[in-house]
Design an enzyme around this catalytic site. Sequence first.
Site, mmCIF file in Angstrom:
data_model
loop_
_atom_site.group_PDB
_atom_site.id
_atom_site.type_symbol
_atom_site.label_atom_id
_atom_site.label_comp_id
_atom_site.label_asym_id
_atom_site.label_seq_id
_atom_site.Cartn_x
_atom_site.Cartn_y
_atom_site.Cartn_z
ATOM 1 N N SER A 160 1.050 -0.773 0.082
ATOM 2 C CA SER A 160 -0.078 0.073 0.082
ATOM 3 C C SER A 160 0.689 1.208 0.427
ATOM 4 C CB SER A 160 -0.899 0.267 1.485
ATOM 5 O OG SER A 160 -1.568 -0.627 1.863
ATOM 6 N N HIS B 297 -2.599 -2.892 -7.108
ATOM 7 C CA HIS B 297 -3.128 -3.093 -5.090
ATOM 8 C C HIS B 297 -4.436 -3.036 -5.164
ATOM 9 C CE1 HIS B 297 -3.762 0.699 -1.950
ATOM 10 N NE2 HIS B 297 -3.177 -0.824 -1.732
ATOM 11 N N GLU C 238 -5.080 -0.563 -8.544
ATOM 12 C CA GLU C 238 -4.160 0.116 -8.786
ATOM 13 C C GLU C 238 -2.712 -0.222 -9.103
ATOM 14 O OE1 GLU C 238 -4.672 4.621 -5.350
ATOM 15 O OE2 GLU C 238 -3.717 2.462 -5.067
ATOM 16 N N ASN D 203 -4.783 5.591 -0.917
ATOM 17 C CA ASN D 203 -3.997 6.032 0.671
ATOM 18 C C ASN D 203 -3.376 7.081 1.071
ATOM 19 O OD1 ASN D 203 -5.067 3.535 1.163
ATOM 20 N ND2 ASN D 203 -3.413 1.961 0.862
HETATM 21 N N1 LIG Z 1 -4.804 -4.566 5.020
HETATM 22 C C1 LIG Z 1 -5.794 -3.671 3.473
HETATM 23 O O1 LIG Z 1 -7.054 -3.276 3.756
HETATM 24 C C2 LIG Z 1 -5.281 -3.820 2.712
HETATM 25 C C3 LIG Z 1 -5.280 -3.014 1.673
HETATM 26 C C4 LIG Z 1 -4.312 -2.708 0.269
HETATM 27 C C5 LIG Z 1 -2.887 -3.629 0.619
HETATM 28 N N2 LIG Z 1 -3.247 -3.428 1.959
HETATM 29 C C6 LIG Z 1 -2.175 -4.497 1.667
HETATM 30 O O2 LIG Z 1 -1.048 -5.822 1.176
HETATM 31 C C7 LIG Z 1 -0.529 -6.839 2.083
HETATM 32 C C8 LIG Z 1 -0.430 -7.264 3.098
HETATM 33 O O3 LIG Z 1 -1.085 -6.963 4.531
HETATM 34 P P1 LIG Z 1 -2.309 -7.364 5.206
HETATM 35 O O4 LIG Z 1 -3.515 -6.598 5.921
HETATM 36 O O5 LIG Z 1 -3.644 -8.929 4.133
HETATM 37 O O6 LIG Z 1 -1.883 -8.141 6.683
HETATM 38 P P2 LIG Z 1 -2.495 -9.684 7.290
HETATM 39 O O7 LIG Z 1 -1.074 -9.374 8.185
HETATM 40 O O8 LIG Z 1 -3.901 -9.097 6.962
HETATM 41 O O9 LIG Z 1 -1.359 -10.589 5.978
HETATM 42 C C9 LIG Z 1 -0.560 -11.280 5.960
HETATM 43 C C10 LIG Z 1 -0.542 -12.436 5.919
HETATM 44 O O10 LIG Z 1 1.279 -12.926 5.566
HETATM 45 C C11 LIG Z 1 1.148 -14.101 5.842
HETATM 46 N N3 LIG Z 1 3.209 -14.005 6.046
HETATM 47 C C12 LIG Z 1 3.992 -13.251 6.485
HETATM 48 N N4 LIG Z 1 4.967 -13.361 6.120
HETATM 49 C C13 LIG Z 1 4.930 -14.596 5.081
HETATM 50 C C14 LIG Z 1 5.445 -15.372 4.201
HETATM 51 N N5 LIG Z 1 7.482 -15.328 4.243
HETATM 52 N N6 LIG Z 1 5.776 -16.343 2.927
HETATM 53 C C15 LIG Z 1 4.293 -16.255 3.203
HETATM 54 N N7 LIG Z 1 3.064 -15.625 4.528
HETATM 55 C C16 LIG Z 1 3.635 -14.769 4.594
HETATM 56 C C17 LIG Z 1 0.799 -13.852 7.777
HETATM 57 O O11 LIG Z 1 0.472 -15.467 7.555
HETATM 58 C C18 LIG Z 1 -0.453 -13.531 7.220
HETATM 59 O O12 LIG Z 1 -1.085 -14.125 7.034
HETATM 60 C C19 LIG Z 1 0.843 -5.361 3.163
HETATM 61 O O13 LIG Z 1 1.124 -4.632 2.138
HETATM 62 C C20 LIG Z 1 -0.381 -4.239 2.912
HETATM 63 O O14 LIG Z 1 0.403 -3.225 2.614
HETATM 64 C C21 LIG Z 1 -3.383 -3.925 2.861
#
Ligand SMILES: NC(=O)c1ccc[n+]([C@@H]2O[C@H](COP(=O)([O-])OP(=O)(O)OC[C@H]3O[C@@H](n4cnc5c(N)ncnc54)[C@H](O)[C@@H]3O)[C@@H](O)[C@H]2O)c1
Length: 596
Positions: A121, A142, A154, A192
């Site tokens: 993000s 994204h 995005e 964002n």
């Molecule tokens: N939460 C949101 O609203 C949102 C929206 C758009 C983008 N993002 C982006 O998406 C990405 C993930 O965010 P999220 O909110 O889903 O996080 P999250 O913490 O909910 O999930 C992350 C997952 O990654 C897994 N993980 C960690 N290390 C790993 C590895 N080495 N190999 C495989 N899996 C692994 C974890 O077990 C976890 O299930 C981030 O870059 C975030 O910025 C988040």
Amino acid sequence: MAREFSTVGVVGLGTMGAGIVEVFARNGIDVVAVEISAPALERGRATLKGSTDRAVAKGKLAEADRDALHERVHFAVGLDALHSVDLVIEAVPEHLDLKQRIFAELDRVCRPETILATNTSSLSVTEISVATSRPNQVVGIHFFNPAPVMKLVEVVRTVVTAPEVVADVEALCARLGKVDVTINDRAGFIANALLFGYLNHAVSMFESHYATREDIDAAMKLGCGLPMGPLALMDLIGLDTAYEILDTMYRRGGRDRRHAPVPLLKQMVTAGLLGRKSGRGFYTYERPGSPVVVPDEATPLATDGALADGARAIAKVGVVGSGTMATGIIEVFAKAGYEVVSVTRGMEKSAKVCESVKTSLNKGVVRGKLAEADRDAALGRISWSATLDHLADVDLVVEAVVEELSVKKALFASLDEICKPGVVLATTTSSLPVIDVAMATQRPADVVGLHFFNPAPVMPLVEVVRTIRTSPEATATARAVCAALGKTGVVCGDRSGFIVNALLFPYLNDAVKMLEASYSTADDIDHAMKLGCGYPMGPFELLDVVGLDVSLAIQRELYLELREPGFAPAPLLEHLVTAGYLGRKTRRGFRDHSHR
Ligand SMILES: NC(=O)c1ccc[n+]([C@@H]2O[C@H](COP(=O)([O-])OP(=O)(O)OC[C@H]3O[C@@H](n4cnc5c(N)ncnc54)[C@H](O)[C@@H]3O)[C@@H](O)[C@H]2O)c1
């Protein structure tokens, strides 16, 4: 010919990853879904199952399609399972070193032609890409939360991303039924960058007890038509993720203090209050992962809107003024069964206001929303006067005269002499300090702000502004009156912009700055906020409706009072106002409306 993607890999099945898996599998693409451990994999699998089961229950997905969807997903622990996919999307936590390690590993495991994408993000896609030997095949894709629902994607290209890779990914987004905006690699991209300053500001309002979580969220939902309030949205995003995004944006985006995470966020993350995913964040949820909010110790006690917390009984209401707001407010009170005394500066003005109220009530009758008898009863409750003396026996006065402090102060001094003791005196000011008005009387404890939104008969929100001298009884009275009007009264402190304008206008101003910096177009920025965040209008559409001059005036007030450098009005906004491009009302603002 666009490249065919028949199998994609998704790394990390958390909040975003599980949703991204669903998006691909729903659209007939095979997915290899990868996690770091067996328990994490099971959680991801359960999230996918829960989401698709809900879709079936809601009739949005046939059972057979759900089963076919699940057959397309192959779950595995470790990146090695991704050796033969066409594209990988990484969705692991927002840490640069972690993402770089994963990309270096993906570079080793995947075929040379595989496209590697990150769902980051806020981190630099460029910095992630250089961890591989194929930075020209690395892009940002994204998605928005929840990925199966939100239409926007995005697509982020770096200076080295190959144009055909961008084109292939754009075609893929179209196949997924998404609308994409393609942009360069800048912290927070479009959505964002505009969203997180607002979210962080909302958290700081909550942290400083400016308003409750329920009131902050209700204000933005009801005042701006947003699908959810900022604190509920923080819980959905995940407070750990939100913290990392803010922290990165602060460091990458020019150290704008508005992106420095509010200290409370760090404390909540450390305490394990991560939002929905951990079952508790700003709100408490039924269980981890559940969207259902349950009451906790901060939940306000349900009152029936009657005489709670020492609220005084109100039967007769005076409304002073003859403009749009006064007219709407007279109608609202009369319809709700209050006896109303309207005071204007002359019987001619009273006659005009009376006509407007009649016209508006008649519209209600024509539309079948109001019975004729109820219209007549409402009109019968209103008396028309040109002298303040008729306010001697009212229980509440709502002032809605011109937005000039000297005029309002003189009026409140007169009300102080005329009105009986115990009356609540309310101002509808949207920009003046309520305490200034209160101190023009000998009874500042009885003075509140009642900030109605335009058009008052339609908008469901009223901001109840309490000053440092307002008594709890006066606040409770104001709130109870709002409830009796069928509106939601949110209580806040006496600061410039109250809740809604203080959170809304800096975001609009930021959108103008983004346009001014040529990062994106007005159309794409509007798209991003509507399709990525579910806003009813994009920032430029809204600015043209509100009026650029009005927006600039509000932004200037906020800047003057809060002295926040990030609130400085965008020069482009000032120039457009100077040029007379004020929005729809002059047929030209950010867009040309002369042909519409
Ligand atoms: N939460 C949101 O609203 C949102 C929206 C758009 C983008 N993002 C982006 O998406 C990405 C993930 O965010 P999220 O909110 O889903 O996080 P999250 O913490 O909910 O999930 C992350 C997952 O990654 C897994 N993980 C960690 N290390 C790993 C590895 N080495 N190999 C495989 N899996 C692994 C974890 O077990 C976890 O299930 C981030 O870059 C975030 O910025 C988040």
